[in-house]
Design an enzyme around this catalytic site. Structure first.
Site, mmCIF file in Angstrom:
data_model
loop_
_atom_site.group_PDB
_atom_site.id
_atom_site.type_symbol
_atom_site.label_atom_id
_atom_site.label_comp_id
_atom_site.label_asym_id
_atom_site.label_seq_id
_atom_site.Cartn_x
_atom_site.Cartn_y
_atom_site.Cartn_z
ATOM 1 N N GLY A 1 0.354 4.061 8.441
ATOM 2 C CA GLY A 1 1.077 3.965 9.562
ATOM 3 C C GLY A 1 -0.425 2.845 10.383
ATOM 4 C CG HIS B 1 -0.708 -1.967 7.219
ATOM 5 N ND1 HIS B 1 -0.896 -1.347 7.998
ATOM 6 C CD2 HIS B 1 -1.311 -1.249 6.187
ATOM 7 C CE1 HIS B 1 -2.021 -0.839 7.942
ATOM 8 N NE2 HIS B 1 -1.672 -0.289 6.821
ATOM 9 C CB SER C 1 -5.339 2.014 10.632
ATOM 10 O OG SER C 1 -4.765 1.137 10.299
ATOM 11 C CG ASP D 1 -8.405 1.065 1.463
ATOM 12 O OD1 ASP D 1 -9.122 1.893 2.014
ATOM 13 O OD2 ASP D 1 -7.069 0.222 1.631
ATOM 14 C CG LEU E 1 2.324 -0.873 10.394
ATOM 15 C CD1 LEU E 1 3.978 -1.023 8.919
ATOM 16 C CD2 LEU E 1 1.928 -0.311 8.864
ATOM 17 C CD GLU F 1 -0.668 -10.891 9.192
ATOM 18 O OE1 GLU F 1 0.107 -11.094 10.108
ATOM 19 O OE2 GLU F 1 -0.364 -11.404 7.661
HETATM 20 O O1 PAF Z 1 -4.355 3.969 1.682
HETATM 21 C C1 PAF Z 1 -3.794 4.423 2.238
HETATM 22 O O2 PAF Z 1 -3.337 3.512 3.463
HETATM 23 C C2 PAF Z 1 -3.137 5.407 1.910
HETATM 24 O O3 PAF Z 1 -3.884 6.555 0.763
HETATM 25 C C3 PAF Z 1 -1.869 5.747 1.682
HETATM 26 C C4 PAF Z 1 -1.988 4.644 -0.134
HETATM 27 C C5 PAF Z 1 -0.789 5.808 2.063
HETATM 28 C C6 PAF Z 1 -1.966 7.299 0.650
HETATM 29 O O4 PAF Z 1 -1.844 8.340 1.792
#
Ligand code: PAF
Length: 295
Positions: free
Chosen positions: A31, A37, A186, A150, A33, A35
């Site tokens: 969540g 995402h 975020s 990530d 969110l 840009e």
């Molecule tokens: O990268 C993330 O936002 C989180 O680690 C994920 C992949 C949604 C898992 O909770």
């Protein structure tokens, strides 16, 4: 856009879509969110018929002294952003839906999970792989999209998909950056104006390493030392790690003579930030998604 909070309703919806021959794409998120995402949503949109965004602040991937309770949450705003982006389903279960009473089965990658972010955040990747495996079984996606920011997470999820034979494809979208190069996250919302200004040191120090490689430097240990020093001096950062790994295998490299990933995690003003940069010796092309004004 359909909003679903129940695991069984989500599974039934996905089974029905699959019966109709439609391909499903999943963008898993915590969540808050932004840009970054939405760029994952756009990538999913290109590949599938039904785009599902999950919003779940997964307690299992936060350590006892981490920011689970103050992690930004705003489901109304997230819903509006997803709706505008053409998302088909917003899946937003609560913790009791995801972790049924007596839950005691976990998914753990045993190699890369112990290094880098895994060594600073014990149990973090076990929480990630466990919840991502659940999401794959609930949403039944053909494609799941993760962000390059990530990078370690994406690599571990790829390994899980390979080793446990999940019948789906992992897509990784480039990091989206603010005009000054800060990777969108975020957690950026928690930076004070002063910390926000200093946080650009992650990007400038990564670029500094790329500049060194372009001038023919190959000594990884020296570059890591100098990069950590820049982060402390220019950003007042507490450095969790700076590492240079083979871009394919994630083995630590001594000399930068093949494609490498420079990975960094640092705390600025108490906010933990991560970033990384792919460096290919001899390649001058940019490998990140900066908005036009930032180029
Ligand atoms: O990268 C993330 O936002 C989180 O680690 C994920 C992949 C949604 C898992 O909770």
């Amino acid at each position: 856009m359909k909003r679903i909070a129940s695991v069984s309703e989500m599974q039934q919806t996905s089974l029905e879509e699959r019966r109709r021959g439609r391909r499903i794409g999943l963008v898993p998120t915590l969540g808050a969110l932004h840009e970054g995402h939405l760029s994952l949503v756009r990538l999913a949109r290109e590949r599938v018929d039904v785009v599902v965004v999950s919003v779940f602040v997964n307690p299992l991937q936060f350590g006892p002294r981490e920011d689970f309770t103050c992690y930004p949450r705003n489901l109304d705003r997230d819903g509006a952003l997803c709706d505008n982006a053409g998302v088909d389903v917003l899946f937003h279960p609560d913790a009791a839906e995801m972790y049924v009473p007596g839950h005691c089965v976990y998914v753990e990658e045993m190699h890369l999970s112990t290094r880098l972010c895994g060594s600073v955040r014990p149990g973090h990747f076990r929480g990630v792989t466990t919840v991502v495996a659940q999401l794959f079984n609930i949403v039944l996606p053909h494609v799941a999209v993760f962000g390059q920011k990530d990078a370690q997470q994406a690599q571990i999820v790829r390994q899980m998909v390979r080793d446990l034979h999940f019948p789906l494809e992992i897509a990784v979208a480039p990091t989206v950056r603010e005009p000054d190069g800060l990777a969108m996250s975020s957690r950026n919302a928690r930076l004070t104006p002063d910390s926000r200004r200093r946080a650009t040191c992650l990007w400038t120090s990564l670029q500094w390493v790329r500049g060194q490689v372009r001038t023919g430097q190959t000594d990884a240990a020296e570059m890591k030392r100098a990069m950590a020093e820049r982060l402390r001096r220019e950003g007042g950062a507490t450095v969790d790690y700076v590492e240079i790994v083979d871009a394919e295998t994630w083995a630590v490299v001594d000399a930068i003579t093949r494609p490498v990933l420079v990975v960094v995690a640092a705390q600025i003003g108490g906010v933990r930030l991560i970033d990384n940069l792919l460096i290919e010796p001899g390649d001058a092309s940019p490998d990140c998604a900066l908005p036009p004004s930032g180029r």
